[in-house]
Write a protein that holds these residues in place. Structure first.
Motif, PDB file in Angstrom:
ATOM      1  N   THR A 249      14.169  11.157 -20.092  1.00 45.41           N
ATOM      2  CA  THR A 249      13.181  10.222 -20.646  1.00 45.41           C
ATOM      3  C   THR A 249      13.724   8.802 -20.663  1.00 45.41           C
ATOM      4  N   PHE A 250      15.002   8.665 -21.045  1.00 45.16           N
ATOM      5  CA  PHE A 250      15.646   7.345 -21.087  1.00 45.16           C
ATOM      6  C   PHE A 250      15.678   6.706 -19.698  1.00 45.16           C
ATOM      7  N   LEU A 251      16.145   7.458 -18.704  1.00 41.53           N
ATOM      8  CA  LEU A 251      16.246   6.923 -17.343  1.00 41.53           C
ATOM      9  C   LEU A 251      14.878   6.595 -16.761  1.00 41.53           C
ATOM     10  N   GLU A 252      13.901   7.478 -17.012  1.00 42.24           N
ATOM     11  CA  GLU A 252      12.556   7.253 -16.485  1.00 42.24           C
ATOM     12  C   GLU A 252      11.912   6.024 -17.118  1.00 42.24           C
ATOM     13  N   ALA A 253      12.176   5.800 -18.417  1.00 45.41           N
ATOM     14  CA  ALA A 253      11.640   4.624 -19.111  1.00 45.41           C
ATOM     15  C   ALA A 253      12.222   3.341 -18.533  1.00 45.41           C
ATOM     16  N   CYS A 254      13.524   3.353 -18.266  1.00 44.23           N
ATOM     17  CA  CYS A 254      14.158   2.179 -17.642  1.00 44.23           C
ATOM     18  C   CYS A 254      13.547   1.913 -16.266  1.00 44.23           C
ATOM     19  N   ALA A 255      13.306   2.988 -15.521  1.00 44.68           N
ATOM     20  CA  ALA A 255      12.720   2.855 -14.184  1.00 44.68           C
ATOM     21  C   ALA A 255      11.330   2.239 -14.255  1.00 44.68           C
ATOM     22  N   VAL A 256      10.504   2.734 -15.168  1.00 44.56           N
ATOM     23  CA  VAL A 256       9.142   2.216 -15.322  1.00 44.56           C
ATOM     24  C   VAL A 256       9.164   0.741 -15.685  1.00 44.56           C
ATOM     25  N   ALA A 257      10.038   0.379 -16.629  1.00 42.22           N
ATOM     26  CA  ALA A 257      10.110  -1.015 -17.091  1.00 42.22           C
ATOM     27  C   ALA A 257      10.535  -1.960 -15.971  1.00 42.22           C
ATOM     28  N   LEU A 258      11.397  -1.492 -15.083  1.00 44.17           N
ATOM     29  CA  LEU A 258      11.824  -2.328 -13.961  1.00 44.17           C
ATOM     30  C   LEU A 258      10.772  -2.359 -12.856  1.00 44.17           C
ATOM     31  N   PHE A 259      10.165  -1.214 -12.599  1.00 41.48           N
ATOM     32  CA  PHE A 259       9.326  -1.059 -11.417  1.00 41.48           C
ATOM     33  C   PHE A 259       7.900  -1.571 -11.600  1.00 41.48           C
ATOM     34  N   MET A 260       7.226  -1.145 -12.668  1.00 48.75           N
ATOM     35  CA  MET A 260       5.784  -1.346 -12.767  1.00 48.75           C
ATOM     36  C   MET A 260       5.335  -2.811 -12.769  1.00 48.75           C
ATOM     37  N   PRO A 261       5.944  -3.698 -13.578  1.00 50.68           N
ATOM     38  CA  PRO A 261       5.488  -5.099 -13.531  1.00 50.68           C
ATOM     39  C   PRO A 261       5.637  -5.724 -12.143  1.00 50.68           C
ATOM     40  N   ARG A 262       6.738  -5.367 -11.435  1.00 51.35           N
ATOM     41  CA  ARG A 262       6.932  -5.912 -10.089  1.00 51.35           C
ATOM     42  C   ARG A 262       5.920  -5.336  -9.109  1.00 51.35           C
ATOM     43  N   MET A 263       5.609  -4.041  -9.265  1.00 51.63           N
ATOM     44  CA  MET A 263       4.630  -3.427  -8.380  1.00 51.63           C
ATOM     45  C   MET A 263       3.271  -4.081  -8.562  1.00 51.63           C
ATOM     46  N   GLY A 264       2.877  -4.308  -9.831  1.00 53.87           N
ATOM     47  CA  GLY A 264       1.609  -4.979 -10.097  1.00 53.87           C
ATOM     48  C   GLY A 264       1.556  -6.368  -9.494  1.00 53.87           C
ATOM     49  N   GLY A 265       2.663  -7.093  -9.605  1.00 55.47           N
ATOM     50  CA  GLY A 265       2.718  -8.435  -9.040  1.00 55.47           C
ATOM     51  C   GLY A 265       2.677  -8.436  -7.525  1.00 55.47           C
TER      52      GLY A 265
ATOM     53  N   LEU B 292       0.825  -1.206   0.000  1.00 51.89           N
ATOM     54  CA  LEU B 292       0.000   0.000   0.000  1.00 51.89           C
ATOM     55  C   LEU B 292       0.860   1.257   0.000  1.00 51.89           C
ATOM     56  N   GLY B 293       1.869   1.276   0.854  1.00 49.65           N
ATOM     57  CA  GLY B 293       2.743   2.450   0.948  1.00 49.65           C
ATOM     58  C   GLY B 293       3.484   2.717  -0.348  1.00 49.65           C
ATOM     59  N   ILE B 294       4.087   1.672  -0.914  1.00 53.60           N
ATOM     60  CA  ILE B 294       4.839   1.843  -2.164  1.00 53.60           C
ATOM     61  C   ILE B 294       3.909   2.286  -3.282  1.00 53.60           C
ATOM     62  N   ASN B 295       2.725   1.661  -3.363  1.00 58.40           N
ATOM     63  CA  ASN B 295       1.784   1.978  -4.428  1.00 58.40           C
ATOM     64  C   ASN B 295       1.258   3.406  -4.310  1.00 58.40           C
ATOM     65  N   ALA B 296       0.981   3.856  -3.086  1.00 59.64           N
ATOM     66  CA  ALA B 296       0.481   5.222  -2.878  1.00 59.64           C
ATOM     67  C   ALA B 296       1.515   6.253  -3.321  1.00 59.64           C
ATOM     68  N   LEU B 297       2.761   6.043  -2.923  1.00 56.63           N
ATOM     69  CA  LEU B 297       3.825   6.975  -3.300  1.00 56.63           C
ATOM     70  C   LEU B 297       4.040   6.981  -4.813  1.00 56.63           C
ATOM     71  N   GLN B 298       3.962   5.798  -5.436  1.00 53.41           N
ATOM     72  CA  GLN B 298       4.099   5.716  -6.877  1.00 53.41           C
ATOM     73  C   GLN B 298       2.982   6.482  -7.582  1.00 53.41           C
ATOM     74  N   ASN B 299       1.763   6.392  -7.054  1.00 51.17           N
ATOM     75  CA  ASN B 299       0.637   7.107  -7.646  1.00 51.17           C
ATOM     76  C   ASN B 299       0.821   8.622  -7.571  1.00 51.17           C
TER      77      ASN B 299
END
Length: 441
Positions: free
Chosen positions: A356-372, A264-271
């Motif tokens: 943009t490059f760094l943020e894209a790498c971050a999203v690709a690493l972070f989002m699938p794991r956050m969803g899981g 919950l905490g990680i997801n709220a901050l990400q939002n």
């Protein structure tokens, strides 16, 4: 035999600049991913294949949404007010989402909520004249919290507790979103040639048509889940007020579970950080860094290209590493990306591209794991109501930050991104704690 086939592909010039072993690995990974997609069945298949009809129009208008409102006279503080009101309304709809999903079923709720939360606001945005139109659209759009619960239950109910399966489906949903970004240059070219307001109005009309088609196709391409039918039967003769009363027990489940609290905490901050970035990035780089408005459409292309490389070629290789290590790496890249954005010189596209490059790498690493992490932390039998309350608590945390971000941007447009860095640092602490606790348990 397999190596011989790959070598043949290589000599035919399929991937001439890469070593044969690397070509073989790439082909194996891509074959496995597309085989997984081909073998998808039922609601998961319908959800993935219908997603581009939502993703394409969303990615066409999103880069220009804030600029569109800015040109219509909406101020930074009014943006913050609109975001805050929208999040408060989403908190309310999130509270109703689980009960409505159980009462009327995953399939029907997804159809109605999709049309109400996306198609109707698209028309309001298309004909908006001032701040009050945008505020009304934000209120209607708040029903996305209902469709989020119903849509997720519609396909996760079928997958069950297979965490790997959930992550792979999330990967494909992200790929669908990334591929949809490839259409964004069309919007950029149109903005470069015609008036921004006129172009964005047209994009919203297209969004209305495409998102409505997505909702209808998903409805006819899916079926009610077994768990959905059970909950419909269990709640058929139960009054709404009694169903809401049952939330007290579900609420306790969230706050008694350390695993759910950390998610919950990680997801709220990400939002919060996602809200800040999607709302204030275009305004900051065009009004403060001197980037031409038509160029806004091309940053998502770089972002999409990087994410596609990750999703197709890097993601499957990360399975050897612990999930939390990847999550933490993604958060560190988020921090680095925002630091680069703040350090960007006036009019320098190279620095914005670096962000943009760094943020894209971050999203690709972070989002699938956050969803899981979120999906696996939720009790399957009460998925709809827990997910609903989960979203409600997140929105309660996000709402005050929406107004704060608007006030900060009005004072200095760099400050929302300073806020981002601070929140990512806090998120890093949550991730470290979760990694340690998960290892112990």
């Amino acid at each position: 035999m397999r190596k011989r086939n790959f070598s043949t592909l290589s000599t035919c010039g399929a991937l001439p600049d890469l070593p044969t072993s690397v070509q073989s690995d790439i082909i194996i990974v891509m074959r496995e991913m597309f085989l997984f997609l081909k073998n998808l069945k039922g609601n998961s298949k319908a959800a993935v294949f219908a997603q581009p009809l939502w993703g394409i129009p969303f990615n066409l208008f999103t880069p220009f949404a804030t600029l569109y409102m800015f040109h219509m006279g909406v101020t930074d503080i009014q943006l913050g007010i609109m975001l805050a009101v929208g999040r408060v309304c989403q908190m309310i709809t999130a509270f109703f989402g689980g009960v409505i999903t159980d009462k009327f079923g995953r399939r029907l709720t997804t159809l109605i909520a999709d049309i109400f939360s996306w198609s109707v606001p698209a028309i309001i945005w298309a004909f908006a004249q001032n701040f009050w139109w945008f505020l009304a659209a934000a209120v209607v759009n708040s029903a996305i919290q209902i469709t989020a619960v119903a849509w997720e239950c519609l396909w996760i109910d079928e997958v069950g507790e297979d965490g790997a399966m959930v992550t792979r489906i999330y990967n494909w949903l992200h790929i669908c979103g990334v591929l949809a970004v490839l259409f964004v240059p069309i919007a950029g070219l149109l903005v470069g040639r015609f008036e921004l307001i006129l172009v964005v109005r047209g994009l919203y009309v297209f969004a209305f048509c495409s998102m409505t088609a997505k909702a209808i196709l998903l409805y006819f391409g899916s079926k009610e889940t077994a768990r959905g039918r059970e909950r419909m039967e269990e709640t058929k003769n139960v009054p709404f007020f009694k169903l809401f009363a049952g939330y007290s027990g579900v609420f306790g489940q969230i706050f008694r579970s350390g695993r759910m609290l950390r998610a919950l905490g990680i997801n709220a901050l990400q939002n919060i950080t996602l809200m800040v970035t999607s709302t204030f990035f275009a305004l900051y780089v065009t009004q403060n860094l001197g980037i031409n408005e038509s160029m806004i459409a091309f940053f998502p292309i770089l972002r999409a290209a990087v994410m596609l490389v990750f999703l197709f070629f890097v993601q499957t290789r990360l399975s050897r590493f612990k999930l939390h290590y990847i999550l933490i790496s993604g958060i560190l890249l988020y921090i680095a990306a925002n630091a680069v954005l703040l350090a960007s010189p006036y009019g320098n596209l190279f620095w914005i591209a670096g962000y943009t490059f760094l943020e894209a790498c971050a999203v690709a690493l972070f989002m699938p794991r956050m969803g899981g992490i979120v999906a696996n932390a939720i009790e399957p039998k009460e998925r709809a109501r827990i997910r609903s309350l989960f979203n409600m608590v997140i929105l309660a945390v996000v709402s005050p930050f929406a107004y704060l971000a608007g006030v900060l941007s009005d004072f200095d447009r760099r400050l929302p991104f300073v806020l981002n860095i601070t929140l990512f640092a806090v998120m890093l602490i949550f991730a470290f704690v979760d990694a340690r606790k998960t290892k112990i348990s």
